[in-house]
Design a protein around this motif. Structure first.
Motif, short mmCIF file in Angstrom:
data_model
loop_
_atom_site.label_atom_id
_atom_site.label_comp_id
_atom_site.label_asym_id
_atom_site.label_seq_id
_atom_site.Cartn_x
_atom_site.Cartn_y
_atom_site.Cartn_z
N ILE A 1 88.38 25.80 98.11
CA ILE A 1 87.39 25.34 97.14
C ILE A 1 86.39 24.40 97.81
CG2 ILE A 1 87.04 23.97 95.05
CD1 ILE A 1 89.71 25.07 94.03
N LYS A 2 86.89 23.54 98.70
CA LYS A 2 86.02 22.60 99.41
C LYS A 2 84.99 23.32 100.28
CE LYS A 2 89.13 18.60 99.60
NZ LYS A 2 89.91 17.71 100.50
N ARG A 3 85.38 24.50 100.79
CA ARG A 3 84.48 25.24 101.68
C ARG A 3 83.40 26.01 100.92
NH1 ARG A 3 89.43 25.95 104.51
NH2 ARG A 3 89.85 27.92 103.44
N ILE A 4 83.53 26.09 99.60
CA ILE A 4 82.52 26.80 98.81
C ILE A 4 81.23 25.97 98.79
CG2 ILE A 4 81.92 27.64 96.50
CD1 ILE A 4 84.86 28.03 95.95
N PRO A 5 80.08 26.59 99.05
CA PRO A 5 78.81 25.87 98.99
C PRO A 5 78.60 25.22 97.62
CG PRO A 5 78.51 28.02 99.99
CD PRO A 5 79.91 28.00 99.46
N LEU A 6 77.88 24.10 97.59
CA LEU A 6 77.69 23.35 96.36
C LEU A 6 77.10 24.20 95.24
CD1 LEU A 6 77.82 20.65 94.89
CD2 LEU A 6 75.55 20.10 95.80
N GLN A 7 76.13 25.06 95.58
CA GLN A 7 75.51 25.91 94.57
C GLN A 7 76.53 26.85 93.94
OE1 GLN A 7 72.36 28.43 96.01
NE2 GLN A 7 71.69 29.03 93.98
N ASN A 8 77.45 27.38 94.75
CA ASN A 8 78.47 28.28 94.23
C ASN A 8 79.51 27.53 93.40
OD1 ASN A 8 77.14 30.07 96.13
ND2 ASN A 8 78.91 31.39 95.88
N LYS A 9 79.78 26.28 93.76
CA LYS A 9 80.69 25.46 92.94
C LYS A 9 80.11 25.27 91.54
CE LYS A 9 82.81 22.84 96.72
NZ LYS A 9 82.92 21.53 97.39
#
Length: 288
Positions: free
Chosen positions: A208-216
């Protein structure tokens, strides 16, 4: 009338959420996406837990937990796998089978009888779906092999079966208890989390931490729209409308999904549009 509005609202919420969830399959597995969205949704609706009266409704709660396991834990996982292999439009088109399956399941579990028009709908929908499955889509950047295509359709059909069985269990409880759609939604989400928890990989938080901010942000928005709002509206549909009628309206998703087809790299030809239209017509026959 309010049940019809809820059904169409749920169809739109679920379709748009599916479009957003699909982007997360690059970073998370289907089960990881499923449990992540369910935990977020459970937290959002957590104040509802304070309204429960557990003892009088113990049996109903167990049934709803089972409904959550079948429909959300298992069914949604199959659904997300299908999304990653087929795309939003094709996956949602398979959902056009759900009113027919719902009518059959309802006849056994809820004593709903099938009419001739429903069998006509079965034939039209089945032929249309076979046609959609055989259509070649130009410039599709997601489907890479016939194997993915076959597996995608198999998982989509399994997800529909799970969803219909879970819906029938939910409708049974909503018809025979004082539990509200808010309460049944929260109980079902809890059941799904309990079922999925043992299968969480240790690297979920890291992933989850590796997901780009926009995708979060997309994941959070899709969860609120598709899980919280979508399931809540769906539970209201189950309370207000018969299973067959409710699923007929919920299955308008393939039409809505056409608006996202271009964004997913699909170029629709006239055959695909006609077959999608006849699929919806077949579902409509069940409704009329």
């Amino acid at each position: 009338m309010i049940g019809i509005v809820f059904a169409l609202g749920a169809a739109f919420s679920w379709t748009y959420a599916c479009y957003l969830w699909r982007y997360q399959t690059k970073y998370l597995s289907a089960s990881q996406i499923n449990i992540t969205k369910n935990i977020i949704a459970l937290i959002i609706f957590s104040p509802v837990i304070l309204t429960f009266d557990f003892q009088p409704g113990f049996i109903e709660i167990l049934i709803l937990l089972l409904s959550g396991i079948i429909g959300i834990a298992i069914g949604d996982t199959f659904y997300i796998i299908s999304l990653s292999k087929l795309g939003t439009r094709r996956t949602l088109t398979v959902e056009a089978l759900s009113p027919i399956i719902a009518a059959i399941v309802g006849s056994f579990l809820l004593q709903e009888m099938l009419s001739l028009k429903m069998w006509i709908g079965v034939f039209i929908v089945s032929i249309s779906l076979v046609g959609v499955a055989l259509q070649k889509t130009k410039n599709n950047k997601y489907i890479t092999s016939k194997k993915d295509k076959k597996e995608g359709f198999a998982f989509a059909i399994l997800s529909v079966l799970c969803a219909v069985i879970a819906a029938s269990l939910s409708r049974f409880v909503l018809k025979n208890s004082d539990l509200t759609p808010f309460q049944t939604t929260e109980i079902r989400l809890l059941g799904s989390i309990v079922a999925l928890f043992p299968f969480i990989r240790n690297d979920l938080i890291g992933s989850i931490k590796r997901i780009p901010l926009q995708n979060k942000s997309r994941l959070l928005y899709a969860t609120f729209l598709g899980t919280n709002i979508g399931i809540l509206l769906q539970q209201n549909v189950f309370k207000l409308l018969p299973i067959g009628l409710g699923w007929t309206l919920l299955s308008t998703s393939p039409v809505i999904a056409l608006f996202f087809a271009r964004a997913e790299g699909e170029v629709l030809n006239w055959k695909t549009l006609v077959l999608t239209a006849t699929t919806i017509c077949g579902v409509g026959i069940v409704f009329i």
